[in-house]
Design a protein around this motif. Structure first.
Motif, PDB file in Angstrom:
ATOM      1  N   LEU A 145      -2.061  -3.626   9.449  1.00  0.00           N
ATOM      2  CA  LEU A 145      -2.253  -3.937   8.035  1.00  0.00           C
ATOM      3  C   LEU A 145      -3.668  -3.643   7.514  1.00  0.00           C
ATOM      4  CD1 LEU A 145      -0.357  -4.816   5.840  1.00  0.00           C
ATOM      5  CD2 LEU A 145      -0.987  -7.192   6.271  1.00  0.00           C
ATOM      6  N   PRO A 146      -4.738  -4.048   8.219  1.00  0.00           N
ATOM      7  CA  PRO A 146      -6.084  -3.765   7.693  1.00  0.00           C
ATOM      8  C   PRO A 146      -6.342  -2.269   7.467  1.00  0.00           C
ATOM      9  CG  PRO A 146      -6.206  -5.397   9.433  1.00  0.00           C
ATOM     10  CD  PRO A 146      -4.807  -4.866   9.447  1.00  0.00           C
ATOM     11  N   ALA A 147      -5.917  -1.452   8.408  1.00  0.00           N
ATOM     12  CA  ALA A 147      -6.114  -0.003   8.273  1.00  0.00           C
ATOM     13  C   ALA A 147      -5.300   0.538   7.105  1.00  0.00           C
ATOM     14  CB  ALA A 147      -5.711   0.707   9.566  1.00  0.00           C
ATOM     15  N   LYS A 151      -6.776   2.368   3.724  1.00  0.00           N
ATOM     16  CA  LYS A 151      -6.325   3.699   3.277  1.00  0.00           C
ATOM     17  C   LYS A 151      -5.807   3.645   1.848  1.00  0.00           C
ATOM     18  CE  LYS A 151      -5.032   5.767   7.731  1.00  0.00           C
ATOM     19  NZ  LYS A 151      -3.906   6.317   8.523  1.00  0.00           N
ATOM     20  N   ALA A 152      -5.058   2.589   1.534  1.00  0.00           N
ATOM     21  CA  ALA A 152      -4.500   2.457   0.183  1.00  0.00           C
ATOM     22  C   ALA A 152      -5.616   2.346  -0.854  1.00  0.00           C
ATOM     23  CB  ALA A 152      -3.573   1.243   0.113  1.00  0.00           C
ATOM     24  N   LYS A 153      -6.638   1.571  -0.539  1.00  0.00           N
ATOM     25  CA  LYS A 153      -7.782   1.441  -1.459  1.00  0.00           C
ATOM     26  C   LYS A 153      -8.522   2.763  -1.623  1.00  0.00           C
ATOM     27  CE  LYS A 153      -8.717  -3.483  -0.783  1.00  0.00           C
ATOM     28  NZ  LYS A 153      -9.670  -4.497  -0.241  1.00  0.00           N
ATOM     29  N   GLY A 154      -8.488   3.574  -0.569  1.00  0.00           N
ATOM     30  CA  GLY A 154      -9.155   4.873  -0.607  1.00  0.00           C
ATOM     31  C   GLY A 154      -8.359   5.952  -1.308  1.00  0.00           C
ATOM     32  N   ALA A 161       2.108   3.459  -0.883  1.00  0.00           N
ATOM     33  CA  ALA A 161       3.560   3.275  -1.014  1.00  0.00           C
ATOM     34  C   ALA A 161       4.098   2.334   0.056  1.00  0.00           C
ATOM     35  CB  ALA A 161       4.264   4.628  -0.928  1.00  0.00           C
ATOM     36  N   LEU A 162       3.504   2.371   1.254  1.00  0.00           N
ATOM     37  CA  LEU A 162       3.979   1.554   2.368  1.00  0.00           C
ATOM     38  C   LEU A 162       3.438   0.125   2.321  1.00  0.00           C
ATOM     39  CD1 LEU A 162       5.466   1.296   5.076  1.00  0.00           C
ATOM     40  CD2 LEU A 162       3.473   2.319   6.198  1.00  0.00           C
ATOM     41  N   LEU A 163       2.287  -0.064   1.678  1.00  0.00           N
ATOM     42  CA  LEU A 163       1.584  -1.348   1.731  1.00  0.00           C
ATOM     43  C   LEU A 163       2.418  -2.546   1.268  1.00  0.00           C
ATOM     44  CD1 LEU A 163      -1.023  -2.772   2.460  1.00  0.00           C
ATOM     45  CD2 LEU A 163      -1.874  -2.278   0.152  1.00  0.00           C
ATOM     46  N   PRO A 164       3.116  -2.490   0.121  1.00  0.00           N
ATOM     47  CA  PRO A 164       3.889  -3.667  -0.303  1.00  0.00           C
ATOM     48  C   PRO A 164       4.934  -4.095   0.725  1.00  0.00           C
ATOM     49  CG  PRO A 164       3.692  -2.093  -2.105  1.00  0.00           C
ATOM     50  CD  PRO A 164       3.188  -1.399  -0.879  1.00  0.00           C
TER      51      PRO A 164
END
Length: 367
Positions: A145-147, A151-154, A161-164
């Motif tokens: 999750l942290p990685a 990446k999502a913030k970057g 798309a995968l984060l939620p």
């Protein structure tokens, strides 16, 4: 390849005995003490299908090749495995890529086999095993999750798309619930969930290891498991590992059928496990038949003809032209391909054709 399943359970519930019987081998040492399986055991068996033998008889095929089912048997889990108890969860990585997880649950009293928890309770055993799988998945998600968030913030679109879904899964697992309780909102999320290879996201097949007298219809203990499985939408099969072991050493099919008949059984536990697994995963079988061989192939329901061809060889899919198709019943009724053609029962199907269970197919392709 048909499908593969990882076999999990507490020590001394009959996992390795069942594995040995299913594979008709003594590759996995079955002993009355925990952790006798210290390396993952993988084996494949041919999937029994009477249709394949019937097709081969009509075509006078020189060889019969069934589709395959793969079992991966791992060391018995115990309470606290995720914290290093017993052999820990070090072997769970071996089943992250399987299609389904097969829980073996002890559903018989007595005998000289000691239960690691001191008493027989299949629902408690299931809860212990599932807790360890949930904790293993939670550890996996907490590492990822942290990685993913970074990446999502970057600006990584794939990570965003995968984060939620990943955050939802992490929260679900933290509550002690399996990942399969998170329902994907669309096909994209379903693919993402598969890529995460979470143990508790996989379909579950409960195998109740019952005493010999209960092999046909189960018993009170297996009935409790079946009720739970129904609530979960999972599959459940009652099997006697002891009977399967006895059947496995019989030298001929006729002797096996005679043995089953004497017990009032129609088919082996292996067959019941396979049929339940195929229903659970919504799989179908198609056939290729000729004088050299009659062969069965397994695909997911809804697979289109080019992709089914690709199961045989990637060149077949790349150069797919059409599929000459005969339904199993028509092939048998009209005594083979020639008779089916003359009766107008052979169809030419194109790229959009969805293969049906029992189709006898001959693929035309460009190399």
């Amino acid at each position: 390849m048909g499908f593969n399943c990882g076999i999990v359970g507490l020590p001394n519930v009959g996992k390795s005995t069942l594995f040995n019987a299913l594979l008709q081998t003594a590759a996995a040492e079955a002993a009355n003490y925990p952790f006798c399986t210290i390396e993952p055991n993988t084996g494949r068996v041919g999937v029994p299908d009477a249709r394949l033998n019937a097709l081969a008889a009509v075509a006078h095929s020189a060889q019969i090749i069934p589709t395959q089912l793969e079992f991966v048997d791992i060391a018995g889990l115990v309470k606290g495995a995720s914290q290093g108890e017993g052999l820990g969860n070090q072997f769970l990585a071996h089943i992250r890529e399987v299609d389904a997880v097969l829980y073996v649950l002890r559903c018989f009293e007595g005998g000289d086999v000691t239960h690691v928890e001191g008493a027989v309770d299949p629902l408690r055993d299931k809860a212990i095993v599932e807790t360890e799988l949930v904790l293993a998945d939670l550890e996996s998600m907490e590492k990822r999750l942290p990685a993913l968030q970074k990446k999502a913030k970057g600006g990584d679109k794939e990570a965003a798309a995968l984060l939620p879904l990943a955050e939802s899964l992490q929260a679900t697992l933290a509550r002690g619930e399996p990942a399969r309780s998170v329902m994907p909102k669309n096909a994209g999320e379903e693919r993402q969930l598969q890529l995460l290879q979470l143990l508790t996201a996989k379909p579950v097949l409960y195998v109740c290891n019952v005493d010999e007298e209960s092999a046909g219809g189960g018993n009170a203990l297996s009935a409790r498991v079946e009720a739970m499985a129904t609530q979960e939408g999972a599959a459940c099969v009652a099997v006697s590992a002891k009977i399967e072991s006895e059947i496995a050493v019989l030298p001929t099919e006729a002797e096996k059928q005679e043995f089953l008949g004497a017990l009032g059984l129609q088919e082996t536990g292996l067959s019941r496990v396979i049929h339940a697994g195929y229903r659970l995963l919504d799989l179908i079988t198609f056939f290729t038949v000729g004088p050299k061989e009659a062969r069965a192939w397994t695909v997911a329901r809804g697979t289109k003809a080019p992709q089914a061809a690709g199961v045989i060889h990637t060149d077949f899919e790349k150069g797919f032209i059409r599929a000459e198709t005969i339904a199993y019943e028509d092939y048998i009724r009209h005594n083979g391909e020639h008779g089916a053609k003359e009766a107008g029962k052979m169809r030419l199907e194109g790229k959009e054709y969805e293969v049906h269970d029992g189709d006898v197919l001959h693929f035309r392709f460009n190399t």
